[in-house]
Design a protein around this motif. Structure first.
Motif, PDB file in Angstrom:
ATOM      1  N   LEU A 507     -10.714  12.117  -1.889  1.00 48.40           N
ATOM      2  CA  LEU A 507     -10.696  10.785  -2.498  1.00 48.40           C
ATOM      3  C   LEU A 507     -12.110  10.306  -2.815  1.00 48.40           C
ATOM      4  O   LEU A 507     -12.364   9.727  -3.877  1.00 48.40           O
ATOM      5  CB  LEU A 507     -10.010   9.797  -1.559  1.00 48.40           C
ATOM      6  CG  LEU A 507      -8.530  10.075  -1.254  1.00 48.40           C
ATOM      7  CD1 LEU A 507      -7.998   9.069  -0.251  1.00 48.40           C
ATOM      8  CD2 LEU A 507      -7.698  10.065  -2.526  1.00 48.40           C
ATOM      9  N   ALA A 508     -13.044  10.558  -1.891  1.00 51.72           N
ATOM     10  CA  ALA A 508     -14.424  10.161  -2.134  1.00 51.72           C
ATOM     11  C   ALA A 508     -15.025  10.955  -3.287  1.00 51.72           C
ATOM     12  O   ALA A 508     -15.880  10.451  -4.021  1.00 51.72           O
ATOM     13  CB  ALA A 508     -15.257  10.362  -0.870  1.00 51.72           C
ATOM     14  N   GLY A 509     -14.556  12.189  -3.462  1.00 49.60           N
ATOM     15  CA  GLY A 509     -15.073  13.001  -4.565  1.00 49.60           C
ATOM     16  C   GLY A 509     -14.833  12.355  -5.908  1.00 49.60           C
ATOM     17  O   GLY A 509     -15.756  12.236  -6.730  1.00 49.60           O
ATOM     18  N   PRO A 570     -12.909   4.941  -0.405  1.00 52.76           N
ATOM     19  CA  PRO A 570     -12.309   5.149  -1.732  1.00 52.76           C
ATOM     20  C   PRO A 570     -11.362   4.035  -2.157  1.00 52.76           C
ATOM     21  O   PRO A 570     -11.316   3.692  -3.342  1.00 52.76           O
ATOM     22  CB  PRO A 570     -11.576   6.487  -1.565  1.00 52.76           C
ATOM     23  CG  PRO A 570     -12.342   7.206  -0.502  1.00 52.76           C
ATOM     24  CD  PRO A 570     -12.785   6.139   0.456  1.00 52.76           C
ATOM     25  N   ALA A 571     -10.623   3.454  -1.217  1.00 52.42           N
ATOM     26  CA  ALA A 571      -9.672   2.400  -1.597  1.00 52.42           C
ATOM     27  C   ALA A 571     -10.376   1.159  -2.128  1.00 52.42           C
ATOM     28  O   ALA A 571      -9.759   0.345  -2.824  1.00 52.42           O
ATOM     29  CB  ALA A 571      -8.796   2.033  -0.401  1.00 52.42           C
ATOM     30  N   GLU A 595      -0.589   4.306   6.766  1.00 52.47           N
ATOM     31  CA  GLU A 595      -1.128   3.124   6.092  1.00 52.47           C
ATOM     32  C   GLU A 595      -2.339   3.468   5.224  1.00 52.47           C
ATOM     33  O   GLU A 595      -2.555   2.841   4.175  1.00 52.47           O
ATOM     34  CB  GLU A 595      -1.527   2.088   7.137  1.00 52.47           C
ATOM     35  CG  GLU A 595      -2.244   0.867   6.581  1.00 52.47           C
ATOM     36  CD  GLU A 595      -3.015   0.111   7.652  1.00 52.47           C
ATOM     37  OE1 GLU A 595      -3.226  -1.100   7.456  1.00 52.47           O
ATOM     38  OE2 GLU A 595      -3.406   0.718   8.662  1.00 52.47           O
ATOM     39  N   GLN A 596      -3.137   4.450   5.631  1.00 54.68           N
ATOM     40  CA  GLN A 596      -4.335   4.790   4.872  1.00 54.68           C
ATOM     41  C   GLN A 596      -3.997   5.303   3.475  1.00 54.68           C
ATOM     42  O   GLN A 596      -4.681   4.984   2.500  1.00 54.68           O
ATOM     43  CB  GLN A 596      -5.172   5.810   5.639  1.00 54.68           C
ATOM     44  CG  GLN A 596      -5.910   5.238   6.829  1.00 54.68           C
ATOM     45  CD  GLN A 596      -7.098   4.379   6.436  1.00 54.68           C
ATOM     46  OE1 GLN A 596      -7.917   4.779   5.622  1.00 54.68           O
ATOM     47  NE2 GLN A 596      -7.195   3.187   7.021  1.00 54.68           N
ATOM     48  N   SER A 597      -2.942   6.094   3.361  1.00 58.54           N
ATOM     49  CA  SER A 597      -2.522   6.549   2.028  1.00 58.54           C
ATOM     50  C   SER A 597      -1.843   5.430   1.252  1.00 58.54           C
ATOM     51  O   SER A 597      -1.991   5.329   0.027  1.00 58.54           O
ATOM     52  CB  SER A 597      -1.584   7.757   2.150  1.00 58.54           C
ATOM     53  OG  SER A 597      -2.308   8.917   2.517  1.00 58.54           O
ATOM     54  N   GLN A 598      -1.090   4.587   1.952  1.00 59.84           N
ATOM     55  CA  GLN A 598      -0.431   3.476   1.263  1.00 59.84           C
ATOM     56  C   GLN A 598      -1.465   2.506   0.697  1.00 59.84           C
ATOM     57  O   GLN A 598      -1.307   1.995  -0.427  1.00 59.84           O
ATOM     58  CB  GLN A 598       0.500   2.742   2.231  1.00 59.84           C
ATOM     59  CG  GLN A 598       1.392   1.712   1.563  1.00 59.84           C
ATOM     60  CD  GLN A 598       2.390   2.349   0.619  1.00 59.84           C
ATOM     61  OE1 GLN A 598       3.246   3.120   1.036  1.00 59.84           O
ATOM     62  NE2 GLN A 598       2.280   2.031  -0.676  1.00 59.84           N
ATOM     63  N   LEU A 599      -2.535   2.241   1.460  1.00 63.73           N
ATOM     64  CA  LEU A 599      -3.608   1.380   0.967  1.00 63.73           C
ATOM     65  C   LEU A 599      -4.210   1.944  -0.315  1.00 63.73           C
ATOM     66  O   LEU A 599      -4.471   1.211  -1.273  1.00 63.73           O
ATOM     67  CB  LEU A 599      -4.703   1.253   2.033  1.00 63.73           C
ATOM     68  CG  LEU A 599      -4.413   0.365   3.245  1.00 63.73           C
ATOM     69  CD1 LEU A 599      -5.472   0.593   4.321  1.00 63.73           C
ATOM     70  CD2 LEU A 599      -4.392  -1.103   2.827  1.00 63.73           C
ATOM     71  N   MET A 600      -4.433   3.253  -0.331  1.00 72.87           N
ATOM     72  CA  MET A 600      -5.030   3.891  -1.502  1.00 72.87           C
ATOM     73  C   MET A 600      -4.079   3.825  -2.688  1.00 72.87           C
ATOM     74  O   MET A 600      -4.498   3.535  -3.825  1.00 72.87           O
ATOM     75  CB  MET A 600      -5.389   5.342  -1.178  1.00 72.87           C
ATOM     76  CG  MET A 600      -6.209   6.039  -2.245  1.00 72.87           C
ATOM     77  SD  MET A 600      -7.891   5.358  -2.311  1.00 72.87           S
ATOM     78  CE  MET A 600      -8.517   6.138  -3.806  1.00 72.87           C
ATOM     79  N   ALA A 601      -2.817   4.094  -2.445  1.00 69.78           N
ATOM     80  CA  ALA A 601      -1.831   4.049  -3.531  1.00 69.78           C
ATOM     81  C   ALA A 601      -1.747   2.646  -4.121  1.00 69.78           C
ATOM     82  O   ALA A 601      -1.710   2.469  -5.354  1.00 69.78           O
ATOM     83  CB  ALA A 601      -0.465   4.493  -3.007  1.00 69.78           C
ATOM     84  N   ASP A 602      -1.716   1.637  -3.266  1.00 70.23           N
ATOM     85  CA  ASP A 602      -1.627   0.259  -3.748  1.00 70.23           C
ATOM     86  C   ASP A 602      -2.865  -0.132  -4.554  1.00 70.23           C
ATOM     87  O   ASP A 602      -2.765  -0.797  -5.599  1.00 70.23           O
ATOM     88  CB  ASP A 602      -1.455  -0.700  -2.570  1.00 70.23           C
ATOM     89  CG  ASP A 602      -0.111  -0.545  -1.875  1.00 70.23           C
ATOM     90  OD1 ASP A 602       0.789   0.098  -2.458  1.00 70.23           O
ATOM     91  OD2 ASP A 602       0.027  -1.040  -0.736  1.00 70.23           O
ATOM     92  N   ALA A 603      -4.052   0.290  -4.068  1.00 73.25           N
ATOM     93  CA  ALA A 603      -5.288  -0.060  -4.773  1.00 73.25           C
ATOM     94  C   ALA A 603      -5.351   0.602  -6.142  1.00 73.25           C
ATOM     95  O   ALA A 603      -5.760  -0.019  -7.134  1.00 73.25           O
ATOM     96  CB  ALA A 603      -6.494   0.350  -3.928  1.00 73.25           C
TER      97      ALA A 603
END
Length: 647
Positions: A507-509, A570-571, A595-603
């Protein structure tokens, strides 16, 4: 069943004609065999085979290949397997559940990965759940060992003993032949203090370590009669000393510690309590080799490209050399051996064998192929990984594993960068189903051991402190530049894929270096570093614990201000992302929360960026089930082939 192909120890193994790439399911399914263990007397094998979506423990007679027993594990996740003598098998399983004890007054809040240990009696065909009937004790374990004591094989288990509202990490001796289970010792009341016990070859409880994670106090105690006496005490908020095993000489322990930024191993005398001179380890050490009877160190695994095994005794070294010479040009590693070290199982990987388990009988001078590590993946279907080294932007040497697709010229290939998790881990030349799956689809796969990785000395690991999202990240893109400069890959066709910390790096990439990558796949990756630390603190009971200190050190946090993490989360940097993102996460992940993936998906969705989120039902952090491993691979390959076609 065995593939009973007998070969002389000096014979060559011939490759098969080229074949088409297997279906992706061949890489995602559970391994054909796991934990292939020779019995202490060298007459039997025990190993784990998949049975649908569960696993079965198989016990087999070596003389005729006859199956003696098949033990189904059920829906729980099989973790460890070990012989207890020649007629009993102990196996540990885990499940994600609420922790409870046999006492109705104890009920821990929250869920955890709970391990239990069972013993199967090959003679009576009966099971025993370890600690199940021990009063005031939970029937879950956090570690088991085997010793011969009083002429019988005994299982030593660490469990929790309860007294009122207090709980105590305790050491128990379990007589698998029907005798009583005995409480041998209890550590301090469980809270922030963890206890480790040290047994000699006869099962005597000779020493223990205690570590207070809250205050960073570590100490080593030696037993004299019924009392414990501290012989070493250190303040270690991070990196406490560690017990590496019993020393080569009687009445010594091997103690590992950091001294002036280096890993050092010293013998400690149980008689005097004094530390000896450091062992002379020219290449460093990745682990020690121990005798199955005395449990004293008899050799080491060197810290080199091949993880070379070096024995202290010339006879042991000569025997191992005979085995490795039988498989020229291939990587040979030890899986298990009998007590006399005459019968053993080794893993062999290379262009002739592929990736397989071999049974070696030194007394008879022959070897037998047990089976491939992964069904349907023989030598013609597997790419051969190799170690490379390239320069980071600041001149640091970065070791990496490069796997090139079979049958394609190594020129202008599409690339998948596949950073490992941890981040304090490393990738080597062993069989890796994930990189092999991607290479089978036509991608070059680069697995960089970026700064902060383990396996290359403490100085290399320490070079990653404070470099999370910084030089740990650019170490990856420097590998892309290196391969592009050699003409091996097309720099316009690069994606990044990873799990856990590797998922964060993916994600950071695309967030921090958007010009480098065409797409990203994150499996259980971190996306908001501050919220990850908040979650960790809630699980660990606050700020003062080793786990939180560990993450803060890598993330470069000093003091209470964590706002600087936003620039590397990344989010919170989704506006910079140009590439499509695939997120994959298990619902039962207790290491990195869903939650970490859900945060990214929402963002990403809120920013109008392309994103997919794949949920792995009832899956943990380690992809323990074949169905979800396959689901992950299928989703990843479908996504890659669309975003970054291999042809």
């Amino acid at each position: 069943m065995f593939r009973w192909l007998m070969v002389a120890l000096c014979a060559a193994v011939f490759a098969l004609p080229a074949a088409a790439a297997p279906p992706i399911e061949a890489y995602g399914r559970l391994p054909t065999l796991e934990q292939v263990l020779v019995s202490p007397d060298g007459t039997k094998l025990a190993y784990v085979r998949p049975e649908g979506e569960s696993r079965k423990i198989v016990i087999q007679n070596l003389a005729d290949g006859k199956i003696l027993a098949g033990v189904g594990v059920g829906a729980e996740k099989l973790r460890d397997l070990l012989w207890v003598g020649n007629d009993h098998i102990a196996f540990s399983t885990s499940t994600t559940a609420r922790v409870r004890s046999n006492s109705s007054s104890i009920d821990f809040v929250g869920r955890g990965e709970i391990a239990q240990t069972r013993v199967y009696d090959l003679t009576t065909r009966t099971f025993q759940l370890v600690l199940d009937k021990t009063p005031n004790t939970g029937n879950f374990t956090s570690g088991v060992q085997v010793r011969m004591s009083e002429g019988k094989p005994m299982l030593y288990a660490i469990g929790l003993r309860f007294s009122g509202v207090e709980s105590y990490q305790s050491l128990f001796r379990v007589d698998v032949m029907g005798g009583p289970t005995r409480l041998l010792d209890s550590g301090p009341s469980v809270g922030d203090i963890s206890t480790q016990w040290i047994l000699d070859g006869a099962g005597a409880n000779i020493a223990r370590t205690e570590y207070d994670s809250k205050d960073g106090d570590w100490r080593l105690l030696v037993r004299a009669g019924v009392k414990w006496y501290p012989v070493l005490q250190e303040k270690a908020p991070l990196d406490p000393p560690w017990f590496a095993g019993l020393g080569p000489e009687p009445d010594t322990l091997l103690l590992g510690r950091l001294e002036e930024g280096r890993e050092v191993y010293r013998p400690l005398s149980l008689i005097t309590g004094k530390l000896g001179e450091p062992l002379d380890l020219k290449t460093g050490v990745r682990g020690f080799i121990f005798d199955s009877v005395t449990h004293r160190a008899i050799g080491l695994v060197e810290n080199d490209v091949g993880s070379t095994m070096t024995f202290f005794a010339p006879a042991d070294q000569a025997a191992w050399g005979k085995i490795t010479r039988a498989f020229p040009g291939e990587r040979v590693t030890l899986e298990s051996w009998s007590d006399d070290r005459k019968q053993m199982v080794v893993r062999v990987q290379g262009p002739k064998t592929g990736a397989a388990y071999m049974f070696v009988d030194l007394a008879a001078g022959r070897a037998s192929i047990v089976d491939d590590m992964q069904a349907g993946l023989g030598p013609d279907q597997l790419a051969t990984p190799k170690m490379i080294t390239y320069k980071a932007g600041d001149g640091l040497d970065i070791p990496a594993v490069l796997t090139l697709p079979k049958g394609r010229e190594p020129k202008n290939l599409p690339l998948v960068v596949l950073p490992h998790g941890g981040p304090e881990s490393y990738d080597g030349l062993g069989f890796d189903w994930w990189s092999q799956a991607l290479a089978s689809r036509g991608y070059a796969v680069l697995q960089p051991n970026f700064r902060g990785s383990s396996g290359y000395g403490q100085a290399f690991t320490a070079a990653g402190y404070g470099e999370w999202g910084r030089k740990m990240q650019t170490d990856l893109s420097d590998g892309v530049k290196h391969l592009a400069g050699q003409g091996v890959i097309d720099p316009r066709r690069v994606c990044i894929v990873g799990a856990s910390y590797g998922g964060y790096a993916a994600l950071a990439g695309v967030a921090l270096e958007p010009e480098v990558y065409r797409c990203a796949v994150s499996l259980a990756g971190l996306s908001d570093l501050h919220k990850m630390l908040v979650w960790l603190r809630s699980r660990m009971g606050g700020e003062r614990n080793e786990t939180t200190r560990y993450w803060r050190r890598f993330m470069g946090i000093e003091g209470r201000d964590e706002s600087g993490l936003d620039a590397f989360s990344p989010a919170l940097q989704v506006t910079k992302i140009k590439a499509p993102v695939l997120l994959i996460h298990g619902k039962d992940d207790l290491v990195v929360p869903f939650e970490q993936s859900q945060l990214m998906a929402d963002a990403l969705t809120a920013a109008g960026k392309p994103v997919e989120l794949v949920t792995l039902a009832a899956e943990d952090h380690w992809l323990s089930r074949g169905a979800t491993r396959t689901q992950m691979l299928q989703a990843t390959v479908t996504f890659l082939e669309k975003a970054n076609p291999p042809n």
